[in-house]
Design a protein around this motif. Sequence first.
Motif, PDB file in Angstrom:
ATOM      1  N   ALA A   4      30.235  55.638  48.798  1.00  0.00           N
ATOM      2  CA  ALA A   4      29.255  54.524  48.252  1.00  0.00           C
ATOM      3  C   ALA A   4      29.701  53.999  46.874  1.00  0.00           C
ATOM      4  O   ALA A   4      29.800  52.849  46.659  1.00  0.00           O
ATOM      5  N   TYR A   5      30.124  54.952  46.055  1.00  0.00           N
ATOM      6  CA  TYR A   5      30.787  54.392  44.796  1.00  0.00           C
ATOM      7  C   TYR A   5      31.932  53.482  44.803  1.00  0.00           C
ATOM      8  O   TYR A   5      32.131  52.360  44.369  1.00  0.00           O
ATOM      9  N   GLN A   6      32.934  53.758  45.799  1.00  0.00           N
ATOM     10  CA  GLN A   6      34.136  52.957  46.085  1.00  0.00           C
ATOM     11  C   GLN A   6      33.846  51.413  46.477  1.00  0.00           C
ATOM     12  O   GLN A   6      34.186  50.609  46.284  1.00  0.00           O
ATOM     13  N   SER A   7      32.528  51.663  47.415  1.00  0.00           N
ATOM     14  CA  SER A   7      31.892  50.332  48.106  1.00  0.00           C
ATOM     15  C   SER A   7      31.201  49.687  46.713  1.00  0.00           C
ATOM     16  O   SER A   7      31.486  48.391  46.780  1.00  0.00           O
ATOM     17  N   ASP A   8      30.643  50.066  45.795  1.00  0.00           N
ATOM     18  CA  ASP A   8      30.082  49.654  44.680  1.00  0.00           C
ATOM     19  C   ASP A   8      31.178  48.866  43.909  1.00  0.00           C
ATOM     20  O   ASP A   8      31.119  47.774  43.518  1.00  0.00           O
ATOM     21  N   ILE A  12      31.827  44.706  43.219  1.00  0.00           N
ATOM     22  CA  ILE A  12      32.083  44.202  41.637  1.00  0.00           C
ATOM     23  C   ILE A  12      33.144  43.091  41.909  1.00  0.00           C
ATOM     24  O   ILE A  12      32.949  42.098  41.105  1.00  0.00           O
ATOM     25  N   VAL A  13      34.318  43.431  42.456  1.00  0.00           N
ATOM     26  CA  VAL A  13      35.263  42.561  42.673  1.00  0.00           C
ATOM     27  C   VAL A  13      34.897  40.961  43.444  1.00  0.00           C
ATOM     28  O   VAL A  13      35.010  40.099  43.128  1.00  0.00           O
ATOM     29  N   ASP A  14      33.970  41.653  44.577  1.00  0.00           N
ATOM     30  CA  ASP A  14      33.626  40.315  45.203  1.00  0.00           C
ATOM     31  C   ASP A  14      32.583  39.684  44.506  1.00  0.00           C
ATOM     32  O   ASP A  14      32.638  38.237  44.688  1.00  0.00           O
ATOM     33  N   ALA A  20      33.671  33.027  40.661  1.00  0.00           N
ATOM     34  CA  ALA A  20      34.596  31.995  40.737  1.00  0.00           C
ATOM     35  C   ALA A  20      34.837  30.869  41.410  1.00  0.00           C
ATOM     36  O   ALA A  20      34.682  29.724  40.969  1.00  0.00           O
ATOM     37  N   ASP A  21      33.951  31.118  42.665  1.00  0.00           N
ATOM     38  CA  ASP A  21      33.837  30.149  43.494  1.00  0.00           C
ATOM     39  C   ASP A  21      32.925  29.042  43.239  1.00  0.00           C
ATOM     40  O   ASP A  21      32.868  27.930  43.359  1.00  0.00           O
ATOM     41  N   VAL A 138      44.511  36.367  41.677  1.00  0.00           N
ATOM     42  CA  VAL A 138      45.023  37.529  40.959  1.00  0.00           C
ATOM     43  C   VAL A 138      44.007  38.521  40.842  1.00  0.00           C
ATOM     44  O   VAL A 138      44.217  39.494  41.011  1.00  0.00           O
ATOM     45  N   ILE A 139      42.632  38.118  40.638  1.00  0.00           N
ATOM     46  CA  ILE A 139      41.686  39.154  40.626  1.00  0.00           C
ATOM     47  C   ILE A 139      41.686  39.831  42.181  1.00  0.00           C
ATOM     48  O   ILE A 139      41.627  40.959  42.244  1.00  0.00           O
ATOM     49  N   ALA A 140      41.655  39.101  43.036  1.00  0.00           N
ATOM     50  CA  ALA A 140      41.335  39.565  44.397  1.00  0.00           C
ATOM     51  C   ALA A 140      42.751  40.686  44.927  1.00  0.00           C
ATOM     52  O   ALA A 140      42.581  41.568  45.361  1.00  0.00           O
TER      53      ALA A 140
END
Length: 224
Positions: A4-8, A12-14, A20-21, A138-140
């Motif tokens: 769940a933590y990794q999904s969170d 954040i990146v999403d 940005a979009d 670059v972020i992705a």
Amino acid sequence: MREAYQSDLRHIVDDLLDMADLVGTALEAATTSLLEGDLGLAERVIAADTHIDERQVELDTKAVELLARQAPVAGDLRLLVAALRMSSSLERMGDLCAHVALVARRTHPELAVPARHREQIARMSELGGAALREAAQVIADRDLALAAQVEKDDEELDDLMLEVSREISRGEGYTNGQVVDLTLLIRFYERIGDHAVSLVRRVGFLVTGDSLDTLNERVDVSEF
């Protein structure tokens, strides 16, 4: 719990990519409203800025909650710290797009950009949009090699700002209003490029742990 933590963290990146979009759409629409005198489009850009602001608040709230609940270290900590800074840059880019649209609205039905500068302003917008798209990639992908292209786009933006500034400083064939509007517009577009550079430098910090802000001292996003 760890999943769940990794999904969170992935969310954040999403969220950054979604912001940005939204900013990219706002930039394209703001420039169209400016160059084509589309009042309705300008109004939509101005209204949509609130949504970008709200997305920043949501993202920052998530990041702060993760910092408080998970006490992350190393790469995870850098991700959350970088995300807080990047969301701020994206929010400011949205504001700058709204500022462009406000100029279009204020001068309507007249066009704020004289015919002689339409191509330059269109190119500045194109470069800003390209830098934003590249920064999002670059972020992705955490692709630091691509970051160099963002710097290159920003240099061309700076050159165009100086080119237009020199032309309007001669004061030949401009109204006072046009001088003011053009001076503001080229600054808005130039700052969009600077914020794109800031985004990729935050990714550099995320990947390496080192600040990259000293690569180009001309880039300072502490204002606008």
